[in-house]
Design a protein around this motif. Structure first.
Motif, PDB file in Angstrom:
ATOM      1  N   PRO A  43      -4.999  -0.455  11.938  1.00 31.71           N
ATOM      2  CA  PRO A  43      -4.705   0.897  12.402  1.00 31.71           C
ATOM      3  C   PRO A  43      -4.637   1.888  11.247  1.00 31.71           C
ATOM      4  O   PRO A  43      -4.255   1.530  10.132  1.00 31.71           O
ATOM      5  N   GLU A  44      -4.996   3.118  11.510  1.00 27.00           N
ATOM      6  CA  GLU A  44      -4.970   4.129  10.454  1.00 27.00           C
ATOM      7  C   GLU A  44      -3.557   4.348   9.927  1.00 27.00           C
ATOM      8  O   GLU A  44      -3.357   4.689   8.763  1.00 27.00           O
ATOM      9  N   THR A  45      -2.545   4.128  10.775  1.00 20.56           N
ATOM     10  CA  THR A  45      -1.160   4.258  10.309  1.00 20.56           C
ATOM     11  C   THR A  45      -0.819   3.243   9.226  1.00 20.56           C
ATOM     12  O   THR A  45       0.123   3.443   8.457  1.00 20.56           O
ATOM     13  N   SER A  46      -1.601   2.175   9.158  1.00 23.54           N
ATOM     14  CA  SER A  46      -1.390   1.195   8.093  1.00 23.54           C
ATOM     15  C   SER A  46      -1.637   1.806   6.716  1.00 23.54           C
ATOM     16  O   SER A  46      -0.962   1.459   5.741  1.00 23.54           O
ATOM     17  N   ASP A  47      -2.604   2.714   6.636  1.00 27.64           N
ATOM     18  CA  ASP A  47      -2.959   3.321   5.347  1.00 27.64           C
ATOM     19  C   ASP A  47      -1.798   4.098   4.750  1.00 27.64           C
ATOM     20  O   ASP A  47      -1.711   4.264   3.524  1.00 27.64           O
ATOM     21  N   THR A  48      -0.898   4.593   5.604  1.00 26.58           N
ATOM     22  CA  THR A  48       0.256   5.367   5.143  1.00 26.58           C
ATOM     23  C   THR A  48       1.566   4.586   5.290  1.00 26.58           C
ATOM     24  O   THR A  48       2.656   5.166   5.229  1.00 26.58           O
ATOM     25  N   GLN A  49       1.443   3.265   5.497  1.00 27.19           N
ATOM     26  CA  GLN A  49       2.610   2.381   5.612  1.00 27.19           C
ATOM     27  C   GLN A  49       3.529   2.814   6.759  1.00 27.19           C
ATOM     28  O   GLN A  49       4.756   2.807   6.628  1.00 27.19           O
ATOM     29  N   GLU A  50       2.933   3.175   7.888  1.00 21.09           N
ATOM     30  CA  GLU A  50       3.705   3.666   9.023  1.00 21.09           C
ATOM     31  C   GLU A  50       3.477   2.837  10.294  1.00 21.09           C
ATOM     32  O   GLU A  50       3.647   3.338  11.398  1.00 21.09           O
ATOM     33  N   MET A  51       3.094   1.586  10.134  1.00 25.12           N
ATOM     34  CA  MET A  51       2.953   0.727  11.294  1.00 25.12           C
ATOM     35  C   MET A  51       4.319   0.447  11.909  1.00 25.12           C
ATOM     36  O   MET A  51       5.363   0.645  11.284  1.00 25.12           O
ATOM     37  N   MET A  57       5.487  -9.237  10.553  1.00 24.69           N
ATOM     38  CA  MET A  57       6.930  -9.143  10.847  1.00 24.69           C
ATOM     39  C   MET A  57       7.738  -9.878   9.781  1.00 24.69           C
ATOM     40  O   MET A  57       8.819 -10.425  10.071  1.00 24.69           O
ATOM     41  N   ILE A  58       7.213  -9.899   8.570  1.00 23.97           N
ATOM     42  CA  ILE A  58       7.870 -10.630   7.484  1.00 23.97           C
ATOM     43  C   ILE A  58       8.779  -9.688   6.708  1.00 23.97           C
ATOM     44  O   ILE A  58       8.353  -8.628   6.249  1.00 23.97           O
ATOM     45  N   GLU A  59      10.022 -10.080   6.564  1.00 26.61           N
ATOM     46  CA  GLU A  59      11.004  -9.254   5.867  1.00 26.61           C
ATOM     47  C   GLU A  59      10.573  -9.020   4.422  1.00 26.61           C
ATOM     48  O   GLU A  59      10.175  -9.949   3.717  1.00 26.61           O
ATOM     49  N   GLY A  60      10.640  -7.781   3.990  1.00 20.27           N
ATOM     50  CA  GLY A  60      10.290  -7.441   2.623  1.00 20.27           C
ATOM     51  C   GLY A  60       8.856  -7.011   2.431  1.00 20.27           C
ATOM     52  O   GLY A  60       8.500  -6.514   1.361  1.00 20.27           O
ATOM     53  N   PHE A  61       8.016  -7.219   3.442  1.00 20.03           N
ATOM     54  CA  PHE A  61       6.623  -6.779   3.351  1.00 20.03           C
ATOM     55  C   PHE A  61       6.512  -5.337   3.857  1.00 20.03           C
ATOM     56  O   PHE A  61       7.311  -4.890   4.681  1.00 20.03           O
ATOM     57  N   PRO A  62       5.512  -4.592   3.390  1.00 22.96           N
ATOM     58  CA  PRO A  62       5.354  -3.196   3.805  1.00 22.96           C
ATOM     59  C   PRO A  62       4.869  -3.078   5.250  1.00 22.96           C
ATOM     60  O   PRO A  62       4.346  -4.029   5.825  1.00 22.96           O
ATOM     61  N   LYS A  63       5.027  -1.882   5.805  1.00 30.37           N
ATOM     62  CA  LYS A  63       4.535  -1.612   7.154  1.00 30.37           C
ATOM     63  C   LYS A  63       3.079  -1.152   7.096  1.00 30.37           C
ATOM     64  O   LYS A  63       2.703  -0.113   7.625  1.00 30.37           O
ATOM     65  N   GLY A  64       2.315  -1.945   6.426  1.00 28.58           N
ATOM     66  CA  GLY A  64       0.897  -1.670   6.264  1.00 28.58           C
ATOM     67  C   GLY A  64       0.181  -2.936   5.860  1.00 28.58           C
ATOM     68  O   GLY A  64       0.777  -3.875   5.318  1.00 28.58           O
ATOM     69  N   LEU A  65      -1.110  -2.974   6.136  1.00 26.76           N
ATOM     70  CA  LEU A  65      -1.937  -4.125   5.804  1.00 26.76           C
ATOM     71  C   LEU A  65      -2.604  -3.904   4.445  1.00 26.76           C
ATOM     72  O   LEU A  65      -2.788  -2.760   4.012  1.00 26.76           O
ATOM     73  N   PRO A  66      -2.995  -4.977   3.766  1.00 23.14           N
ATOM     74  CA  PRO A  66      -3.612  -4.846   2.447  1.00 23.14           C
ATOM     75  C   PRO A  66      -5.095  -4.497   2.495  1.00 23.14           C
ATOM     76  O   PRO A  66      -5.787  -4.605   1.485  1.00 23.14           O
ATOM     77  N   VAL A  67      -5.581  -4.116   3.655  1.00 19.60           N
ATOM     78  CA  VAL A  67      -6.977  -3.723   3.844  1.00 19.60           C
ATOM     79  C   VAL A  67      -6.993  -2.356   4.525  1.00 19.60           C
ATOM     80  O   VAL A  67      -6.191  -2.089   5.429  1.00 19.60           O
ATOM     81  N   SER A  68      -7.887  -1.482   4.100  1.00 23.25           N
ATOM     82  CA  SER A  68      -7.962  -0.129   4.620  1.00 23.25           C
ATOM     83  C   SER A  68      -8.485  -0.113   6.060  1.00 23.25           C
ATOM     84  O   SER A  68      -9.269  -0.984   6.467  1.00 23.25           O
ATOM     85  N   SER A  69      -8.062   0.898   6.821  1.00 21.58           N
ATOM     86  CA  SER A  69      -8.591   1.063   8.173  1.00 21.58           C
ATOM     87  C   SER A  69     -10.092   1.310   8.155  1.00 21.58           C
ATOM     88  O   SER A  69     -10.771   1.106   9.165  1.00 21.58           O
ATOM     89  N   ARG A  70     -10.614   1.745   7.026  1.00 21.11           N
ATOM     90  CA  ARG A  70     -12.056   1.959   6.887  1.00 21.11           C
ATOM     91  C   ARG A  70     -12.744   0.807   6.163  1.00 21.11           C
ATOM     92  O   ARG A  70     -13.912   0.896   5.782  1.00 21.11           O
ATOM     93  N   GLY A  71     -12.011  -0.281   5.979  1.00 25.12           N
ATOM     94  CA  GLY A  71     -12.571  -1.461   5.345  1.00 25.12           C
ATOM     95  C   GLY A  71     -13.650  -2.110   6.192  1.00 25.12           C
ATOM     96  O   GLY A  71     -13.656  -1.988   7.417  1.00 25.12           O
ATOM     97  N   GLU A  72     -14.525  -2.840   5.530  1.00 26.53           N
ATOM     98  CA  GLU A  72     -15.659  -3.477   6.214  1.00 26.53           C
ATOM     99  C   GLU A  72     -15.419  -4.981   6.354  1.00 26.53           C
ATOM    100  O   GLU A  72     -16.251  -5.799   5.979  1.00 26.53           O
ATOM    101  N   PHE A  73     -14.247  -5.320   6.886  1.00 28.12           N
ATOM    102  CA  PHE A  73     -13.917  -6.738   7.060  1.00 28.12           C
ATOM    103  C   PHE A  73     -14.735  -7.325   8.207  1.00 28.12           C
ATOM    104  O   PHE A  73     -15.266  -6.606   9.057  1.00 28.12           O
ATOM    105  N   LEU A  74     -14.824  -8.654   8.217  1.00 23.50           N
ATOM    106  CA  LEU A  74     -15.600  -9.370   9.223  1.00 23.50           C
ATOM    107  C   LEU A  74     -14.661 -10.119  10.169  1.00 23.50           C
ATOM    108  O   LEU A  74     -13.641 -10.669   9.742  1.00 23.50           O
TER     109      LEU A  74
END
Length: 330
Positions: A43-51, A57-74
């Motif tokens: 989600p685009e909110t991941s880019d701003t750590q607003e998920m 749901m892991i304690e201590g991890f950010p509210k964002g993913l380590p891949v951009s919403s515009r990433g070209e993942f498979l």
């Protein structure tokens, strides 16, 4: 100790050729298995750590993913039959299949076909998912509050379809009359089933006992975490009065893996600790601790960024040829 490769299909940029090179080397080095990652969206909110929730749901991890919403993942799921065609020895699977995104009967039938495509080399790992934004994108928002029950029904439907000529099921998420779903899996009675249990040892034990599961998969677990999980799962299994033991299980964890030229700070930082990121000596010592703790198969997880595939290929060779012999000599 078996070795599993966690393919980096979830990255801002990754090519099919890179995944093919990693898979080919894993097979050449006699790895036990190669796994893909299930991630439908960022989600685009991941880019701003607003998920809504932190990563996993892991304690201590950010509210964002380590891949951009515009990433070209498979996507991980279509890579599994591709892996079947590209390999001949190594086992294959996806860690983990978020069951609420798939219709249970369709999933069971498709996995049976993949087991045929691979000649009986499929592992099946299931879990409930954790990201409300992803449930929405998969048209499954209504399942989020009941996602754990969805996993249970999916397990029952998969095993029923795989072990019966015709099968019927009348549950909350699937309701169908006696039907045939085509070919049964090559593996009997069915492919090994792994469960990803990141929170609750009691839930893990209940599913292991009821459904005869073959393995447990964690994420970024330290040797101390592995020892604790094994103890808690065994205690819960004993309370269920089942013949199953934690010693019957493949105990695995997805762990970031990079061999560095110098020692790395491995001070405890929860799930963010550099568990298998360090010098060759550090990783050797850590794997010895993992083996003593009861980890049977680490999932080697190339980091999401800043580590080129060429580096991971070299690290895999060093691990297999230089580090693992020292572990096996214990």
């Amino acid at each position: 100790m078996k070795l599993a490769l966690y393919l980096p299909n979830f990255r801002d940029k990754v090519t099919v050729r890179e995944l093919e090179d990693l898979t080919a080397l894993a097979e050449d080095l006699d790895f036990d298995s190669v796994w893909t990652l299930d991630r439908i969206i960022v989600p685009e909110t991941s880019d701003t750590q607003e998920m809504q929730y932190s990563f996993g749901m892991i304690e201590g991890f950010p509210k964002g993913l380590p891949v951009s919403s515009r990433g070209e993942f498979l996507q991980g799921m279509p890579l599994i039959p591709w892996l079947a065609a590209k390999t001949s020895k190594v086992r294959i699977g996806m860690s983990i299949i978020d069951t609420p995104y798939r219709a249970p009967g369709v999933l069971a039938a498709e996995l049976a076909t993949i087991d045929h495509l691979s000649g009986g080399r499929l592992n099946v790992a299931v879990g409930s998912g954790w990201m409300p934004e992803e449930f929405a994108a998969a048209s499954a928002s209504h399942l989020f509050p009941k996602r754990h029950k969805h996993v249970r029904e999916t397990l029952e439907i998969m095993q029923g379809i795989w072990t019966n000529d015709v099968f019927e099921y009348h549950g909350e998420f699937a309701d169908f009359q006696r039907s045939g779903f085509g070919a049964k899996p090559v593996q009997k009675p069915h492919p090994p089933i792994f469960f990803s249990g990141l929170k609750d040892a009691r839930r893990s034990a209940a599913r292991i006992a009821k459904y005869g599961l073959s393995g447990w998969i964690g994420i970024q677990d330290s040797p101390e975490d592995i020892r604790r999980w094994r103890t808690e799962i065994q205690r819960e299994l004993a309370a269920l009065d089942t013949p199953r033991s934690v010693d019957d299980l493949e105990i695995s964890s997805m762990i970031w893996f990079v061999i560095t030229d110098q020692d790395m700070d491995q001070s405890p930082l929860g799930k963010g600790t550099n568990l298998l990121v360090g010098s060759q000596a550090q990783i050797t010592d850590q794997l010895k601790r993992y083996r003593e703790a009861g980890l049977t198969m680490p999932f080697l997880w190339p980091p999401f960024q800043d580590v080129p595939v060429a580096k991971t290929l070299d690290d895999m060779k060093r691990l297999k040829e230089e580090i693992l012999p020292k572990i096996e000599a214990m």
